[in-house]
Design an enzyme around this catalytic site. Structure first.
Site, mmCIF file in Angstrom:
data_model
loop_
_atom_site.group_PDB
_atom_site.id
_atom_site.type_symbol
_atom_site.label_atom_id
_atom_site.label_comp_id
_atom_site.label_asym_id
_atom_site.label_seq_id
_atom_site.Cartn_x
_atom_site.Cartn_y
_atom_site.Cartn_z
ATOM 1 C CG ASP A 67 -1.876 1.174 1.230
ATOM 2 O OD1 ASP A 67 -2.935 1.052 0.589
ATOM 3 O OD2 ASP A 67 -1.561 2.212 1.864
ATOM 4 C CG ASN A 91 -4.421 11.240 -5.940
ATOM 5 O OD1 ASN A 91 -3.635 11.506 -6.830
ATOM 6 N ND2 ASN A 91 -5.205 10.183 -6.009
ATOM 7 C CG ASP A 116 -3.611 8.740 -12.644
ATOM 8 O OD1 ASP A 116 -4.056 8.203 -11.599
ATOM 9 O OD2 ASP A 116 -4.337 9.256 -13.511
ATOM 10 C CD GLU A 120 -4.609 3.913 -1.691
ATOM 11 O OE1 GLU A 120 -4.921 4.105 -0.501
ATOM 12 O OE2 GLU A 120 -5.423 4.027 -2.627
#
Length: 434
Positions: free
Chosen positions: A293, A301, A310, A337
């Site tokens: 993770d 983000n 991304d 993620e």
């Protein structure tokens, strides 16, 4: 000769035909066929394909044509021997010469000449060897008829009809045409030499030969046309099947691949995990699952925007790839993620070391993460679980343990690996790495 409906598949506003090296439009198709198309039909003098396609046609048909030529050569030898008996009745004064030429020389040329052509001559010359053998037969017949003093010498020329018909039934159109022209010229020259041109038998035999040549040449042309058409359709079908297989493989690859990271997607990972689990149960081998993770990814983000997020996920996936064992591990985007790895025939410690390599590789990217509460760069937390399954084991338990280990790694400060053996019969071993 080649209707467009046979040669092209239609798409809106365009005709195309797939022939091995790609798709051709109607103009390119006309070029590939080796000659101009007039009113939807090809001129018979241009019966071949363009050079590259013609070479492929000759190569594909070589074995079949060689079989036919062998049979024709052997039958020609038998036919020549049989004609010795006929000439014994018609041309008794030439019997010994006929026996030597038709009973010995011609059969030897048919058998050994065919073997020589097969061994040393190019494929294209094999077709002309048939016409060459037929021409030798014609010359022998003409010589015997012109040399004989028998009253039946003129009637013996009917053998020319049989020779031409026999060869034309097997030969390609152009060799058959060349032999036919030579035979007709020889027939007319023999009648002229015998000074029997006004004779009714000479006139009728000439008309018979010309009619026979017309019908047999047309038959040879039609047979070759149909053979080429059938071959072209078969190649189109093969190429279409290849295109469909490639399209199917591409679609299957797309269905199995995550479009952002180019890793396996969750659906494909679940399929692979099921196969690896079943194989491990059958072999009684240990397997491991790693859940990875990206730490504080939502904050990344929110700070940098989704395009940067991304790009971060793509970079993490690229950093993880070299950490996998070659051929033994499958890595996938688990969702959001999170990433997942399944490792077959591996121990808990070996899987933990892979998880540690992943953690270090991501940290070494040194990708700034100003919103992270666990460090200044992008990092990952890794949960590792391993099991040697048996009939009482559960894949769900393996995944649940890996998820618990990932939660433990995150709760202990992130940017670390936490591992636990999922075997319910073993001690609960926890291993961490900062």
């Amino acid at each position: 000769m080649w209707p467009r409906a046979w040669l092209a598949k239609t798409v809106p506003g365009k005709h195309t035909a797939c022939l091995g090296s790609g798709c051709m439009d109607s103009a390119q198709l006309e070029t590939a066929l080796g000659g101009p198309v007039v009113s939807g039909r090809m001129c018979p003098w241009h019966a071949g394909f363009a050079p590259a396609l013609e070479a492929r046609f000759q190569r594909d048909q070589a074995a079949h044509r060689l079989h036919l030529i062998r049979r024709a050569s052997r039958l020609g030898a038998v036919f020549a021997i049989g004609m010795v008996l006929t000439d014994w009745f018609l041309l008794p004064d030439m019997f010994w010469q006929v026996l030597l030429l038709k009973g010995v020389l011609f059969p030897l040329v048919c058998v050994f000449g065919q073997q020589a052509v097969e061994r040393w001559a190019p494929v294209a010359l094999r077709e002309w060897s048939l016409a060459g053998g037929g021409l030798l037969g014609v010359l022998i017949c003409l010589y015997v008829s012109l040399s004989s003093q028998s009253v039946w010498a003129l009637e013996s020329l009917v053998v020319l009809d049989i020779v031409v018909m026999f060869v034309t039934a097997v030969a390609r159109f152009l060799p058959a045409l060349a032999l036919s022209v030579a035979t007709l010229a020889g027939h007319l020259a023999a009648i002229h030499a015998m000074q029997l041109m006004p004779h009714p038998v000479a006139q009728s035999s000439t008309i018979l030969l010309m009619s026979l040549l017309a019908f047999t040449l047309y038959a040879a042309w039609v047979l070759e046309r149909d053979e080429r058409r059938a071959w072209l359709m078969a190649r189109q079908e093969e190429d279409l099947q290849q295109e469909l297989r490639r399209a199917h493989d591409a679609m299957a690859q797309t269905a199995r691949t995550d479009s952002l990271t180019q890793l396996a997607n969750r659906r494909h990972f679940d399929e692979v995990l099921g196969h690896v689990w079943a194989d491990s149960v059958a072999r009684r081998q240990s397997l491991a699952v790693l859940l990875v993770d990206v730490d504080h990814f939502k904050a990344f983000n929110d700070l940098h925007g989704h395009p940067a997020g991304d790009a971060c996920l793509r970079a993490v996936a690229a950093a993880m790839r070299p950490c996998m064992r070659k051929g033994g591990d499958v890595m996938a985007r688990w969702g959001g993620e999170e990433f997942a790895v399944v490792m077959s025939d591996t121990s808990l410690e070996s899987a933990r070391l892979v998880g540690e390599r992943i953690r270090i590789a991501v940290s070494d990217m040194a990708r700034p993460h100003a919103a992270s509460r666990s460090g200044a760069v992008v990092s990952v937390s890794v949960g590792v679980s391993a099991m040697r399954p048996d009939s009482q084991s559960s894949l769900a338990e393996l995944l649940r343990t890996a998820d618990l280990c990932l939660y433990e790694a995150k709760s202990r400060g992130r940017n670390r690996v936490w591992a636990r053996d999922a075997d319910p019969y073993a001690s609960d071993t926890l291993v961490s790495a900062a």
